[in-house]
Structures are given as structure tokens and as C-alpha cells.
Design an enzyme around this catalytic site. Structure first.
Site, PDB file in Angstrom:
ATOM      1  N   GLY A  20       0.761  -1.243   0.000  1.00  0.00           N
ATOM      2  CA  GLY A  20       0.000   0.000   0.000  1.00  0.00           C
ATOM      3  C   GLY A  20       0.786   1.284   0.000  1.00  0.00           C
ATOM      4  N   GLU A  38       4.319  -5.997   2.061  1.00  0.00           N
ATOM      5  CA  GLU A  38       4.085  -6.560   0.720  1.00  0.00           C
ATOM      6  C   GLU A  38       3.994  -5.432  -0.300  1.00  0.00           C
ATOM      7  OE1 GLU A  38       0.347  -8.419   1.540  1.00  0.00           O
ATOM      8  OE2 GLU A  38       1.232  -9.943   2.827  1.00  0.00           O
ATOM      9  N   PRO A  39       5.079  -4.682  -0.490  1.00  0.00           N
ATOM     10  CA  PRO A  39       4.986  -3.556  -1.414  1.00  0.00           C
ATOM     11  C   PRO A  39       4.892  -4.016  -2.862  1.00  0.00           C
ATOM     12  CG  PRO A  39       7.258  -3.866  -0.694  1.00  0.00           C
ATOM     13  CD  PRO A  39       6.425  -4.855   0.076  1.00  0.00           C
ATOM     14  N   GLY A  40       4.053  -3.345  -3.622  1.00  0.00           N
ATOM     15  CA  GLY A  40       3.974  -3.586  -5.063  1.00  0.00           C
ATOM     16  C   GLY A  40       4.298  -2.280  -5.760  1.00  0.00           C
ATOM     17  N   TYR A 100     -10.168   4.519 -12.392  1.00  0.00           N
ATOM     18  CA  TYR A 100     -10.146   5.233 -11.103  1.00  0.00           C
ATOM     19  C   TYR A 100     -10.096   6.750 -11.259  1.00  0.00           C
ATOM     20  CZ  TYR A 100      -7.951   0.692  -9.948  1.00  0.00           C
ATOM     21  OH  TYR A 100      -7.635  -0.629  -9.842  1.00  0.00           O
ATOM     22  N   CYS A 131     -12.743   2.458 -28.506  1.00  0.00           N
ATOM     23  CA  CYS A 131     -14.114   2.936 -28.719  1.00  0.00           C
ATOM     24  C   CYS A 131     -14.849   3.086 -27.387  1.00  0.00           C
ATOM     25  CB  CYS A 131     -14.861   1.969 -29.615  1.00  0.00           C
ATOM     26  SG  CYS A 131     -13.961   1.605 -31.104  1.00  0.00           S
ATOM     27  N   TYR A 135       0.386  -1.708 -12.039  1.00  0.00           N
ATOM     28  CA  TYR A 135      -0.994  -1.872 -12.475  1.00  0.00           C
ATOM     29  C   TYR A 135      -1.200  -1.296 -13.884  1.00  0.00           C
ATOM     30  CZ  TYR A 135      -1.134  -2.892  -7.548  1.00  0.00           C
ATOM     31  OH  TYR A 135      -0.851  -3.430  -6.312  1.00  0.00           O
TER      32      TYR A 135
HETATM   33  N1  LLP Z   1      -0.896  -7.102  -0.468  1.00  0.00           N
HETATM   34  C1  LLP Z   1      -2.186  -7.335  -0.735  1.00  0.00           C
HETATM   35  C2  LLP Z   1      -2.905  -8.335   0.040  1.00  0.00           C
HETATM   36  C3  LLP Z   1      -2.845  -6.615  -1.762  1.00  0.00           C
HETATM   37  O1  LLP Z   1      -4.128  -6.836  -2.006  1.00  0.00           O
HETATM   38  C4  LLP Z   1      -2.123  -5.651  -2.500  1.00  0.00           C
HETATM   39  C5  LLP Z   1      -2.760  -4.881  -3.569  1.00  0.00           C
HETATM   40  C6  LLP Z   1      -0.755  -5.450  -2.188  1.00  0.00           C
HETATM   41  C7  LLP Z   1      -0.178  -6.195  -1.152  1.00  0.00           C
HETATM   42  C8  LLP Z   1       0.099  -4.466  -2.917  1.00  0.00           C
HETATM   43  O2  LLP Z   1      -0.363  -3.171  -2.768  1.00  0.00           O
HETATM   44  P1  LLP Z   1       0.528  -1.936  -3.301  1.00  0.00           P
HETATM   45  O3  LLP Z   1       1.795  -1.900  -2.489  1.00  0.00           O
HETATM   46  O4  LLP Z   1       0.814  -2.187  -4.748  1.00  0.00           O
HETATM   47  O5  LLP Z   1      -0.343  -0.759  -3.091  1.00  0.00           O
HETATM   48  N2  LLP Z   1      -5.153  -1.634  -9.350  1.00  0.00           N
HETATM   49  C9  LLP Z   1      -5.095  -0.664  -8.295  1.00  0.00           C
HETATM   50  C10 LLP Z   1      -4.392  -1.201  -7.065  1.00  0.00           C
HETATM   51  C11 LLP Z   1      -4.994  -2.489  -6.534  1.00  0.00           C
HETATM   52  C12 LLP Z   1      -4.239  -3.021  -5.342  1.00  0.00           C
HETATM   53  C13 LLP Z   1      -4.666  -4.400  -5.020  1.00  0.00           C
HETATM   54  N3  LLP Z   1      -3.994  -4.983  -3.896  1.00  0.00           N
HETATM   55  C14 LLP Z   1      -4.428   0.604  -8.832  1.00  0.00           C
HETATM   56  O6  LLP Z   1      -4.072   0.649  -9.997  1.00  0.00           O
HETATM   57  O7  LLP Z   1      -4.295   1.581  -8.096  1.00  0.00           O
END
Ligand code: LLP
Length: 431
Positions: free
Chosen positions: A248, A287-289, A330, A360, A389
Site C-alpha cells: 500500500g 508486501e509492497p507492489g 479510477y 471505442c 498496475y
Molecule cells: N498485499 C495485498 C494483500 C494486496 O491486495 C495488495 C494490492 C498489495 C499487497 C500491494 O499493494 P501496493 O503496495 O501495490 O499498493 N489496481 C489498483 C491497485 C490495486 C491493489 C490491489 N492490492 C491501482 O491501480 O491503483
């Protein structure tokens, strides 16, 4: 680390894009007969982001959430950092994780509705743990682990009912969200864990949302998990291996040049806040993404046509919501720029544009009222911070092939996903 502009044009983490992007385009034409948009990732940015996580949160472990950007070559790069494992959400992601060299004992499996096939495959692969979200899932896990005679690792994904300030589609830790176990369900969960001979409780987890800029909710979430960990100990469960506070960490989607982005989640602040907290486990996980992948990627597109309108012209580009869904889904705003030299960016030379894609759908618009130098057909248009994403949420809508992915390292590049062909898209229907 980010972008710089001078009289030669635009550079990104030290790489001059004005010379590299045309080479990439030529390569894609020559080897794949492909002229469409592509994703470019920068290895140096990925490395810098992983390094800063390791340095600024010195006692933590990171399970990269590969749903944000899942190319195998990117995963490999991230796994070269020693305190990293992987957070997966499907069998497809498990396959990617293993192909990228992920060690099963450093893989955790999240997901609110895992299938039996997925659970069984992950048990057989020997992953570290399942982030379990319901009583039904826990029962299923026990049954499947018993069927192959092994113990499955479990971490309970709790819903800590913590509010975060982000888009309503990406908040996950509130009671009304579908995710996680509520406190009311805990007694039944504990009963299953006690009865379940093939379950081993290893941790507690909570993920409160995505694109979060304020670190305080993490401390609140930790407090809830600590309290649950203490309650578990009172019930004679052993000390936990880990507490995971999920992903997050938000990034600065507003700026493109700043070395120290102002609207970015502060790891220093988080470290400060968390160092005042205790945690009731051996390890602390995140759990960074997005934090790793967002700034690492650019969607490279070019102008197809300019369409005059009464208020301002529309630049129709060759990338659309099929390559980056975030603006349409979003209302997300990504910086948009071009390769023009600094002098072309002088204020009195800028024009106002709407930047729209070719799909389209009226929502296929990247930005309205953006100021850019005079644009003409075939000019490059770059949509920034598109690593997270982006390609993972791409689709074949309008029967468009998935765009290729390229990894830049210094002044060279490697195609890490070739363009999809029409034949590949249609193959599964030729029955
Ligand atoms: N851990 C869990 C359980 C999650 O559900 C997620 C993301 C993450 C870690 C990683 O979160 P991050 O660090 O990337 O914020 N498609 C959306 C974001 C959806 C996130 C889903 N879960 C966007 O483009 O903003």
C-alpha cells in the site's frame, strides 16, 4: 533517479531517452514487425526502490506483491535483493514466481477466493504460507493438506477495520470490505486451527489499502494485530513467525522531476512510527507492489492524429485504456510528457491538449487540459509512472495485442516480453 530535461531532450535515471527510444522502436519493427505502444521499465529505478526499502526499514522483510508488475525478468531483479520474497494471488502468479527463481519458502499466497486447485498446487510447491481469509478457506486448506499428508503454513488475514485516505476502489481494511477475517469470526477460526492437524499457524496479516500516503494507519493496523497475537498466546498458540502489514505504500503521481517526491509515502516516517511500537512476532513483513514498480515504468506511445476542437485540440495517441486502465477505471492522473528539448517546454510555447486513446470508449482519455509543446503526428508521448498496475491490467479489448515490454539498463535495453500476435489472440478460438 527520475526525469531530467535539457537541450538534448529527456533523460530518465541517467539514460537519454531521445537516443534510446528510437532504437527500441527500430528493434521492435525489425524483429517483430510491431509499431505500437510499449512499456519501458528502468532497471536502475527498480534497484533504487528495493534498496531504499531495505535501507529505510532495516529490520523488515519484503514480499513483493507481483500483481503490480509481474514480468518474470522484473521479478528476478527484485529477488536479487536478499530480504525479498513474493506475495502471489493466483496459480498463474505461482508459476511466474517459480519461473523467476522464487524460493517456495519465501512465497506467501493471498487472495480472497482461492480455488482448491490453486491451494493444492501451492501446497505441493511447498510455499511458506497461505494468507487465509475465511473459515471456509481454512477448512479447505486442512482437507487438501491432509490429502497429501503435509502441514500447510497459515497466516490469518485480519480485517483490522482501519480507515485510510485513498480511492474507494482500493481501500481494503474496513469492516464493509470483502477482505479479511473479522474479529467475530476469530473463535471459529481458532477452533479450526486447533482441530486442523495439517495446519501450522505462522503469522497474522492485514492489508489496509493501496496508494496510502500517511503511515499512521499502519501503526493502527499493527496495534490490532498485536492484540490478536496476544490473544492467540493466551489460547496457547505458539509465538508467531511473522506479522505482515501488507502493501500500500503510495507514490507521487503528481511530479516527474523531483528527486525527493513530496507526495510520496515516507519510509522514514513509517520507520519512526513503528520503532515506537512493539510487534508480537519474530519478523515484520510488508508486501509492497506499487512502491517498487510504479516509477519504474513508462508507457511509450505516439501521436496518431491531432483533432481540432473548440476549446483545445485532442491528441489521439496509439496507447489506450487497453494498456493503462487506471485513468478510465479510477480517474487516476499520470504525468504525460514528450521528448522535446527544454526550450520547447518554455511556458509561452506550450499548448493545451486532451490526450486520448484509440479505443471505442469515451472514458479512454489519459488527461484533459494538459500543457505540452506543439504536437504533430508520430511525436512520442510518454505516460509516466505506469509500471504498477499497467501491463498487468492490460486487455485484448478491441482485439488489440498485448504491448511488448522492454527493460532499460544504463544505455541499453532488452525486450522482456515480445508483442503478442493476432494469431496468439485468436488461437484459443480456432476450435
Ligand atoms: N498485499 C495485498 C494483500 C494486496 O491486495 C495488495 C494490492 C498489495 C499487497 C500491494 O499493494 P501496493 O503496495 O501495490 O499498493 N489496481 C489498483 C491497485 C490495486 C491493489 C490491489 N492490492 C491501482 O491501480 O491503483
Amino acid at each position: 533517479m527520475y526525469f531530467q530535461r535539457n537541450e538534448r531532450g529527456l533523460s530518465w535515471a541517467g539514460t537519454e531517452l531521445n537516443s534510446l527510444l528510437p532504437q527500441i522502436r527500430q528493434h521492435l519493427i525489425k524483429h517483430y514487425d510491431y509499431q505500437g505502444p510499449f512499456y519501458a521499465y528502468h532497471g536502475a529505478v527498480i534497484e533504487a526502490r528495493c534498496k531504499s526499502l531495505q535501507e529505510k526499514l532495516p529490520n523488515a522483510f519484503f514480499y513483493y506483491s507481483l500483481k503490480s508488475l509481474s514480468n518474470i525478468h522484473i521479478i528476478k531483479k527484485i529477488l536479487s535483493f536478499d530480504r525479498f520474497g513474493l506475495d502471489i494471488v493466483s496459480l498463474g502468479e505461482l508459476e511466474r514466481a517459480l519461473l523467476a527463481g522464487g524460493k517456495p519458502e519465501k512465497i506467501v499466497f493471498a487472495g480472497v477466493a482461492k480455488t482448491k486447485t490453486e491451494i493444492l498446487s501451492a501446497i505441493k510447491a511447498g510455499i511458506r504460507s497461505f494468507h487465509v481469509e475465511s473459515v471456509a478457506e481454512l477448512r479447505s486448506l486442512q482437507e487438501l493438506a491432509a490429502s497429501v499428508g503435509v502441514k500447510a503454513g497459515v497466516a490469518l488475514r485480519m480485517n483490522p477495520d482501519v480507515e485510510v485516505d485513498t480511492h474507494k476502489y482500493i481501500t481494503t481494511g474496513k469492516e464493509e470490505n470483502k477482505f479479511g477475517i473479522s474479529r467475530a469470526e476469530l473463535p471459529e477460526i481458532l477452533h479450526c486451527l486447533r482441530e486442523g492437524k495439517n495446519l501450522q499457524l505462522k503469522g497474522l496479516q492485514a492489508h489496509i489499502g493501496s496508494q496510502i500516503l500517511d503511515p499512521v494507519p499502519y501503526a493502527k493496523s499493527l496495534a490490532v494485530l498485536n492484540e490478536i497475537a496476544q490473544a492467540l498466546r493466551r489460547e496457547n498458540f505458539p509465538h508467531l513467525e511473522y506479522i505482515s502489514l501488507g502493501g500500500g505504500f503510495g507514490v507521487d503521481y503528481k511530479s516527474m522531476y523531483s528527486e525527493l517526491p513530496v507526495n510520496q509515502f515516507s519510509l522514514d516516517e513509517l520507520h519512526k512510527i513503528l520503532s515506537q511500537c512493539s510487534f508480537e512476532s519474530n519478523e515484520l513483513h510488508f508486501e509492497p507492489g506499487r512502491y517498487i514498480s510504479a516509477m519504474s515504468g513508462v508507457l511509450v506511445s505516439k501521436v496518431r492524429h491531432i483533432k481540432p476542437k473548440s476549446n483545445y485540440d485532442i491528441a489521439l495517441i496509439d496507447a489506450g485504456m487497453t494498456e493503462l486502465l487506471r485513468p478510465a477505471l479510477y480517474g487516476a492522473v499520470h504525468p504525460i510528457t514528450t521528448l522535446h528539448a527544454l526550450s520547447e517546454y518554455e511556458l509561452n510555447r506550450l499548448q493545451t491538449y486532451e490526450i486520448a486513446g484509440p479505443i471505442c470508449e469515451s472514458s479512454d482519455v489519459f488527461a484533459r487540459g494538459v500543457q505540452l509543446p506543439f504536437l504533430k503526428e508520430d511525436d512520442d508521448v510518454l505516460i509516466l509512472h505506469a509500471g504498477a498496475y499497467g501491463s498487468v491490467m492490460a486487455s485484448n479489448y478491441n482485439t488489440r495485442p498485448l504491448a511488448p515490454e522492454v527493460l532499460i539498463q544504463n544505455d541499453s535495453f532488452q525486450v522482456i516480453r515480445r508483442p503478442q500476435t493476432y494469431k496468439e489472440i485468436l488461437a484459443s478460438e480456432m476450435i
